[in-house]
Design an enzyme around this catalytic site. Sequence first.
Site, mmCIF file in Angstrom:
data_model
loop_
_atom_site.group_PDB
_atom_site.id
_atom_site.type_symbol
_atom_site.label_atom_id
_atom_site.label_comp_id
_atom_site.label_asym_id
_atom_site.label_seq_id
_atom_site.Cartn_x
_atom_site.Cartn_y
_atom_site.Cartn_z
ATOM 1 N N SER A 61 0.826 -1.160 -0.087
ATOM 2 C CA SER A 61 -0.010 -0.125 0.050
ATOM 3 C C SER A 61 0.671 1.287 0.126
ATOM 4 O O SER A 61 0.285 2.253 -0.211
ATOM 5 C CB SER A 61 -0.931 0.064 1.227
ATOM 6 O OG SER A 61 -2.084 -0.955 0.969
ATOM 7 N N LYS A 64 0.491 3.325 -3.054
ATOM 8 C CA LYS A 64 -0.881 4.222 -3.086
ATOM 9 C C LYS A 64 -0.563 5.694 -3.188
ATOM 10 O O LYS A 64 -1.045 6.610 -3.832
ATOM 11 C CB LYS A 64 -1.813 3.770 -2.018
ATOM 12 C CG LYS A 64 -2.423 2.495 -2.182
ATOM 13 C CD LYS A 64 -2.999 2.103 -0.947
ATOM 14 C CE LYS A 64 -3.709 0.587 -0.916
ATOM 15 N NZ LYS A 64 -4.262 0.215 0.069
ATOM 16 N N TYR A 188 -4.323 -2.989 -10.123
ATOM 17 C CA TYR A 188 -4.024 -2.746 -8.601
ATOM 18 C C TYR A 188 -3.009 -3.569 -7.888
ATOM 19 O O TYR A 188 -2.399 -3.215 -7.197
ATOM 20 C CB TYR A 188 -5.537 -2.714 -8.110
ATOM 21 C CG TYR A 188 -5.159 -2.628 -6.474
ATOM 22 C CD1 TYR A 188 -4.840 -1.291 -5.989
ATOM 23 C CD2 TYR A 188 -5.825 -3.742 -5.694
ATOM 24 C CE1 TYR A 188 -4.940 -1.391 -4.590
ATOM 25 C CE2 TYR A 188 -5.791 -3.461 -4.287
ATOM 26 C CZ TYR A 188 -5.386 -2.402 -3.810
ATOM 27 O OH TYR A 188 -5.050 -2.165 -2.160
ATOM 28 N N TYR A 240 -4.303 3.560 7.942
ATOM 29 C CA TYR A 240 -5.455 2.696 8.144
ATOM 30 C C TYR A 240 -6.354 3.431 9.449
ATOM 31 O O TYR A 240 -6.286 4.519 9.596
ATOM 32 C CB TYR A 240 -5.639 1.365 8.105
ATOM 33 C CG TYR A 240 -5.032 0.825 6.843
ATOM 34 C CD1 TYR A 240 -5.272 1.135 5.502
ATOM 35 C CD2 TYR A 240 -3.537 0.123 7.049
ATOM 36 C CE1 TYR A 240 -4.065 0.626 4.610
ATOM 37 C CE2 TYR A 240 -2.694 -0.577 5.987
ATOM 38 C CZ TYR A 240 -3.109 -0.067 4.913
ATOM 39 O OH TYR A 240 -2.418 -0.534 3.735
ATOM 40 N N VAL A 258 1.273 -3.793 4.113
ATOM 41 C CA VAL A 258 1.275 -4.905 4.590
ATOM 42 C C VAL A 258 2.492 -5.958 4.296
ATOM 43 O O VAL A 258 2.628 -7.070 4.820
ATOM 44 C CB VAL A 258 0.049 -5.917 4.402
ATOM 45 C CG1 VAL A 258 -1.265 -5.258 5.076
ATOM 46 C CG2 VAL A 258 -0.191 -6.278 2.798
#
Length: 306
Positions: A61, A64, A188, A240, A258
């Site tokens: 992530s 992103k 993705y 998060y 992760v």
Amino acid sequence: MQELLDEIAETMATRKERGKVADYIPELAHIDPSRFAISLATVNGERYSAGCATTPFSIQSISKVFTLTIALGKLGDALWANVGREPSGDPFNSIVQLEHEGGKPRNPFINAGAIAVVDAIMMGHEPKETLAELLNFVRYIADDESICFDHKVAASEMAHRDRNASLAHFMKAFGRLRHDVDKVLGTYFHQCAIAMSCEQLAHAGLFLASDGVNQPSNIRVVSPQRARRINSLMMMCGHYDASGEFAFRVGLPGKSGVGGGILAIAPGQGAIAVWSPGLDEYGNSLLGTQALEMFAQRTGWSVFGH
């Protein structure tokens, strides 16, 4: 500074509790949890590292941040029509919020939001073209042509895509996605499977520490205002539903993945990348967070003042 990083690496090596690797992605399940690395790239061109800082890992992530940067470059504020800018307070793969909010993800760093960002940057192109653009951008800001995708990790994620597929189909049902769901998901998963070392990752984050200017080429990547906005989103949403805890403990914008990596930005100072594969209950690197907390305490680097 080198002494500090060495001390942090030595301290983390003694920690008994190391978290749990992301076993729901089988390719990540067998990563050695004893691994630890930390790298610092300063705006002055200095580089410091400790641990296995040249070992590539799946940035997941953290990618992103880079797709958001590309999307804002292509779409500007029009991006926010389909992606929000608020902390989620829910797990990164939760579908509950989408139900309540008309299929609009709360922010670009939870899975649904990142899938919507990928859809936005595809602009009618095939996944291969979009991924080539992304990889070229990451190689440029990291100043390293050797960076590539880990196709085994991407295939592993694709084979276990049910949760992410449900998020994507849900958004598609609300008219939030324009492209074919499988093509968006394939893009993705490959995006998340970019493999980078801490040294490469710290270098790649430098433009966010220096008002949007790429170091050392001195070429502007984004405007100072956009760099500040990306940093603010990292601060509010980068970890998060533990983003508030990270801001409280570390006081720097950061984005976790992760795969066990965290990229943290100290505006005006530098970019810090850490990697330790074991995760806490929220999906963030357990020792990576502790290492950054120790780093921030010792350096006094915090967006909230010394």
